[in-house]
Motif scaffolding. Structure first.
Motif, PDB file in Angstrom:
ATOM      1  N   LYS A  97     -12.855  -8.986  71.849  1.00 10.59           N
ATOM      2  CA  LYS A  97     -11.811  -9.425  70.922  1.00 10.59           C
ATOM      3  C   LYS A  97     -12.460  -9.733  69.572  1.00 10.59           C
ATOM      4  O   LYS A  97     -13.457 -10.455  69.506  1.00 10.59           O
ATOM      5  CB  LYS A  97     -11.134 -10.694  71.439  1.00 10.59           C
ATOM      6  CG  LYS A  97     -10.606 -10.591  72.856  1.00 10.59           C
ATOM      7  CD  LYS A  97     -10.267 -11.980  73.397  1.00 10.59           C
ATOM      8  CE  LYS A  97      -9.969 -11.933  74.879  1.00 10.59           C
ATOM      9  NZ  LYS A  97      -9.827 -13.297  75.446  1.00 10.59           N
ATOM     10  N   ARG A  98     -11.898  -9.197  68.529  1.00 13.06           N
ATOM     11  CA  ARG A  98     -12.391  -9.516  67.186  1.00 13.06           C
ATOM     12  C   ARG A  98     -11.358 -10.417  66.531  1.00 13.06           C
ATOM     13  O   ARG A  98     -10.364  -9.954  65.983  1.00 13.06           O
ATOM     14  CB  ARG A  98     -12.634  -8.226  66.386  1.00 13.06           C
ATOM     15  CG  ARG A  98     -13.792  -7.425  66.910  1.00 13.06           C
ATOM     16  CD  ARG A  98     -14.121  -6.205  66.094  1.00 13.06           C
ATOM     17  NE  ARG A  98     -13.123  -5.166  66.179  1.00 13.06           N
ATOM     18  CZ  ARG A  98     -13.373  -3.864  66.064  1.00 13.06           C
ATOM     19  NH1 ARG A  98     -14.612  -3.451  65.868  1.00 13.06           N
ATOM     20  NH2 ARG A  98     -12.412  -2.983  66.129  1.00 13.06           N
ATOM     21  N   HIS A  99     -11.601 -11.697  66.620  1.00 15.81           N
ATOM     22  CA  HIS A  99     -10.646 -12.677  66.119  1.00 15.81           C
ATOM     23  C   HIS A  99     -11.411 -13.893  65.613  1.00 15.81           C
ATOM     24  O   HIS A  99     -12.394 -14.312  66.244  1.00 15.81           O
ATOM     25  CB  HIS A  99      -9.681 -13.097  67.238  1.00 15.81           C
ATOM     26  CG  HIS A  99      -8.519 -13.887  66.746  1.00 15.81           C
ATOM     27  ND1 HIS A  99      -8.602 -15.243  66.502  1.00 15.81           N
ATOM     28  CD2 HIS A  99      -7.251 -13.523  66.434  1.00 15.81           C
ATOM     29  CE1 HIS A  99      -7.435 -15.672  66.051  1.00 15.81           C
ATOM     30  NE2 HIS A  99      -6.608 -14.658  66.005  1.00 15.81           N
ATOM     31  N   LYS A 113      -4.697 -19.145  65.687  1.00 10.40           N
ATOM     32  CA  LYS A 113      -3.604 -18.979  64.728  1.00 10.40           C
ATOM     33  C   LYS A 113      -2.725 -20.219  64.655  1.00 10.40           C
ATOM     34  O   LYS A 113      -2.244 -20.590  63.581  1.00 10.40           O
ATOM     35  CB  LYS A 113      -2.773 -17.762  65.107  1.00 10.40           C
ATOM     36  CG  LYS A 113      -1.714 -17.398  64.086  1.00 10.40           C
ATOM     37  CD  LYS A 113      -1.060 -16.075  64.416  1.00 10.40           C
ATOM     38  CE  LYS A 113      -0.067 -15.669  63.327  1.00 10.40           C
ATOM     39  NZ  LYS A 113       0.516 -14.339  63.601  1.00 10.40           N
ATOM     40  N   ASP A 120      -6.682 -17.982  59.825  1.00  8.49           N
ATOM     41  CA  ASP A 120      -6.429 -16.822  60.686  1.00  8.49           C
ATOM     42  C   ASP A 120      -5.908 -15.641  59.873  1.00  8.49           C
ATOM     43  O   ASP A 120      -6.420 -14.522  59.985  1.00  8.49           O
ATOM     44  CB  ASP A 120      -5.420 -17.203  61.776  1.00  8.49           C
ATOM     45  CG  ASP A 120      -5.008 -16.020  62.630  1.00  8.49           C
ATOM     46  OD1 ASP A 120      -5.672 -15.764  63.645  1.00  8.49           O
ATOM     47  OD2 ASP A 120      -4.014 -15.351  62.275  1.00  8.49           O
ATOM     48  N   GLU A 121      -4.907 -15.874  59.049  1.00  8.52           N
ATOM     49  CA  GLU A 121      -4.284 -14.759  58.338  1.00  8.52           C
ATOM     50  C   GLU A 121      -5.179 -14.200  57.234  1.00  8.52           C
ATOM     51  O   GLU A 121      -5.276 -12.985  57.064  1.00  8.52           O
ATOM     52  CB  GLU A 121      -2.932 -15.181  57.759  1.00  8.52           C
ATOM     53  CG  GLU A 121      -2.165 -14.014  57.172  1.00  8.52           C
ATOM     54  CD  GLU A 121      -0.682 -14.300  56.991  1.00  8.52           C
ATOM     55  OE1 GLU A 121      -0.039 -13.536  56.260  1.00  8.52           O
ATOM     56  OE2 GLU A 121      -0.189 -15.284  57.561  1.00  8.52           O
ATOM     57  N   ASP A 124      -8.210 -12.391  58.941  1.00  8.88           N
ATOM     58  CA  ASP A 124      -7.759 -11.206  59.666  1.00  8.88           C
ATOM     59  C   ASP A 124      -7.350 -10.095  58.693  1.00  8.88           C
ATOM     60  O   ASP A 124      -7.656  -8.919  58.908  1.00  8.88           O
ATOM     61  CB  ASP A 124      -6.589 -11.575  60.579  1.00  8.88           C
ATOM     62  CG  ASP A 124      -6.219 -10.432  61.521  1.00  8.88           C
ATOM     63  OD1 ASP A 124      -7.083  -9.995  62.288  1.00  8.88           O
ATOM     64  OD2 ASP A 124      -5.054  -9.981  61.480  1.00  8.88           O
ATOM     65  N   HIS A 125      -6.677 -10.482  57.599  1.00 10.60           N
ATOM     66  CA  HIS A 125      -6.275  -9.490  56.603  1.00 10.60           C
ATOM     67  C   HIS A 125      -7.495  -8.874  55.934  1.00 10.60           C
ATOM     68  O   HIS A 125      -7.557  -7.656  55.713  1.00 10.60           O
ATOM     69  CB  HIS A 125      -5.362 -10.148  55.563  1.00 10.60           C
ATOM     70  CG  HIS A 125      -4.798  -9.196  54.559  1.00 10.60           C
ATOM     71  ND1 HIS A 125      -3.900  -8.210  54.891  1.00 10.60           N
ATOM     72  CD2 HIS A 125      -5.020  -9.062  53.218  1.00 10.60           C
ATOM     73  CE1 HIS A 125      -3.577  -7.515  53.810  1.00 10.60           C
ATOM     74  NE2 HIS A 125      -4.252  -8.006  52.787  1.00 10.60           N
ATOM     75  N   TRP A 127     -10.459  -8.517  57.230  1.00  9.89           N
ATOM     76  CA  TRP A 127     -11.125  -7.627  58.174  1.00  9.89           C
ATOM     77  C   TRP A 127     -10.377  -6.302  58.318  1.00  9.89           C
ATOM     78  O   TRP A 127     -10.997  -5.242  58.354  1.00  9.89           O
ATOM     79  CB  TRP A 127     -11.285  -8.296  59.533  1.00  9.89           C
ATOM     80  CG  TRP A 127     -11.745  -7.314  60.576  1.00  9.89           C
ATOM     81  CD1 TRP A 127     -11.063  -6.884  61.672  1.00  9.89           C
ATOM     82  CD2 TRP A 127     -12.988  -6.595  60.588  1.00  9.89           C
ATOM     83  NE1 TRP A 127     -11.789  -5.958  62.368  1.00  9.89           N
ATOM     84  CE2 TRP A 127     -12.981  -5.758  61.729  1.00  9.89           C
ATOM     85  CE3 TRP A 127     -14.102  -6.578  59.738  1.00  9.89           C
ATOM     86  CZ2 TRP A 127     -14.051  -4.920  62.038  1.00  9.89           C
ATOM     87  CZ3 TRP A 127     -15.163  -5.744  60.053  1.00  9.89           C
ATOM     88  CH2 TRP A 127     -15.138  -4.926  61.186  1.00  9.89           C
ATOM     89  N   LYS A 128      -9.068  -6.348  58.399  1.00 13.85           N
ATOM     90  CA  LYS A 128      -8.298  -5.111  58.555  1.00 13.85           C
ATOM     91  C   LYS A 128      -8.552  -4.163  57.381  1.00 13.85           C
ATOM     92  O   LYS A 128      -8.689  -2.952  57.569  1.00 13.85           O
ATOM     93  CB  LYS A 128      -6.809  -5.429  58.679  1.00 13.85           C
ATOM     94  CG  LYS A 128      -6.425  -6.008  60.027  1.00 13.85           C
ATOM     95  CD  LYS A 128      -4.958  -6.370  60.080  1.00 13.85           C
ATOM     96  CE  LYS A 128      -4.594  -6.951  61.445  1.00 13.85           C
ATOM     97  NZ  LYS A 128      -3.183  -7.402  61.495  1.00 13.85           N
ATOM     98  N   TYR A 172     -18.295  -6.685  62.256  1.00 13.17           N
ATOM     99  CA  TYR A 172     -17.367  -7.817  62.283  1.00 13.17           C
ATOM    100  C   TYR A 172     -18.120  -9.141  62.388  1.00 13.17           C
ATOM    101  O   TYR A 172     -17.803 -10.103  61.674  1.00 13.17           O
ATOM    102  CB  TYR A 172     -16.412  -7.679  63.467  1.00 13.17           C
ATOM    103  CG  TYR A 172     -15.423  -8.822  63.572  1.00 13.17           C
ATOM    104  CD1 TYR A 172     -14.265  -8.824  62.804  1.00 13.17           C
ATOM    105  CD2 TYR A 172     -15.655  -9.894  64.417  1.00 13.17           C
ATOM    106  CE1 TYR A 172     -13.360  -9.869  62.887  1.00 13.17           C
ATOM    107  CE2 TYR A 172     -14.754 -10.949  64.501  1.00 13.17           C
ATOM    108  CZ  TYR A 172     -13.603 -10.933  63.744  1.00 13.17           C
ATOM    109  OH  TYR A 172     -12.709 -11.977  63.823  1.00 13.17           O
TER     110      TYR A 172
END
Length: 282
Positions: A97-99, A113, A120-121, A124-125, A127-128, A172
């Motif tokens: 899991k990449r979180h 989250k 979190d947001e 995560d944004h 990284w995407k 990551y």
């Protein structure tokens, strides 16, 4: 007795918070904070563009099949395979899991989250968007996974349908560690070590070559430096840092030092530690 219904608007939520405040002042404060906070990211900010960095030119070429580097990669992987323990295999599977929440222990507070929505947001944004560059580089080199190229490599992680070079998980780990170390420099050493674990676990699991992991750490460092230079990301990361530091009961970071790419801890390195079986004999 009047049935309870879900609040249908921010006004209703505010009224509900006021009513419940007679029973729980903390609930009222939490609900009011949710009303005032609004969405974490009002739009889809561009932290890094797909054409911003040419990783194909930055990284060394993927080692060719049959090359001396690939032979050495297989030797090291087989040594990891002999030395791996059930606990290491379990940890490696958890880190599939990449979180950001996977860094909770290293940072010292819950990064899920629900507990850290801003962090979190934002992360995560970031990284995407960064992964789009990684994905294009993988496709370019199209290196075959080690467990497909060598039947002696026994996979203990889920099989992957992407190319091997560079390692996305090693990328990551380094990318996220640098960003989190900027937010909590007091724990930079622990955070950076946690980031390096992401790469080591890919070797333990047999899903990547050591040269993939080395390239991933370079990639993660380059991409982190790029997003840290983005004005929109700086502003959003400052909000995330405030959230995390409040949870840790740490003082705010000085604007003069936040963000600036975190250095490796004293004695730190991107070099891969070898299992005991792989250490050169004296």
């Amino acid at each position: 007795m009047r049935p309870q219904t879900a609040p249908s608007s921010r006004t209703d939520i505010s009224r509900l918070a006021v009513r419940r405040s007679r029973l729980s002042p903390l609930f009222a404060l939490g609900a009011l904070a949710l009303v005032l906070a609004g969405p974490v990211l009002a739009a889809e900010p561009d932290y890094i563009r797909p054409d911003q960095v040419d990783l194909i030119r930055i990284l060394p070429p993927a080692p060719a099949p049959g090359s001396a580097t690939t032979h050495e990669d297989f030797r090291i992987l087989l040594d990891y395979q002999k030395a791996r323990t059930p606990a290491q295999v379990a940890a490696a599977n958890e880190d599939v899991k990449r979180h950001p929440a996977r860094f909770s222990e290293a940072v010292g507070t819950d990064l899920s989250k629900s507990a850290a929505p801003i962090t979190d947001e934002v992360l995560d944004h970031a990284w995407k968007q960064a992964y789009a560059l990684v994905s294009a580089t993988k496709q370019y080199w199209n290196r075959q996974r080690p467990y497909l190229a060598n039947p002696e490599i026994h996979l203990v992680l889920p099989a992957e349908d992407t190319a091997s070079y560079p390692s996305g998980h090693a990328t990551y780990g380094m990318f996220m560690a640098i960003l989190l170390a900027n937010m909590v420099p007091e724990r930079a050493g622990i955070i950076m070590e946690r980031g390096r674990e992401y790469g080591i676990e890919r070797l333990i699991g047999g899903v990547h070559y050591p040269s993939d992991v080395e390239a991933g750490r370079i990639t993660g460092s380059v991409l982190a430096a790029e997003v840290l230079g983005n004005a929109a990301f700086k502003a959003d990361l400052a909000r995330a840092a405030a959230e995390v530091r409040t949870a840790l009961k740490l003082p705010p970071l000085s604007p003069a030092i936040m963000p600036a790419q975190a250095p490796l801890p004293a004695g730190g390195s991107t070099a891969l530690p070898l299992p005991a079986a792989a250490a050169p004999s004296k």
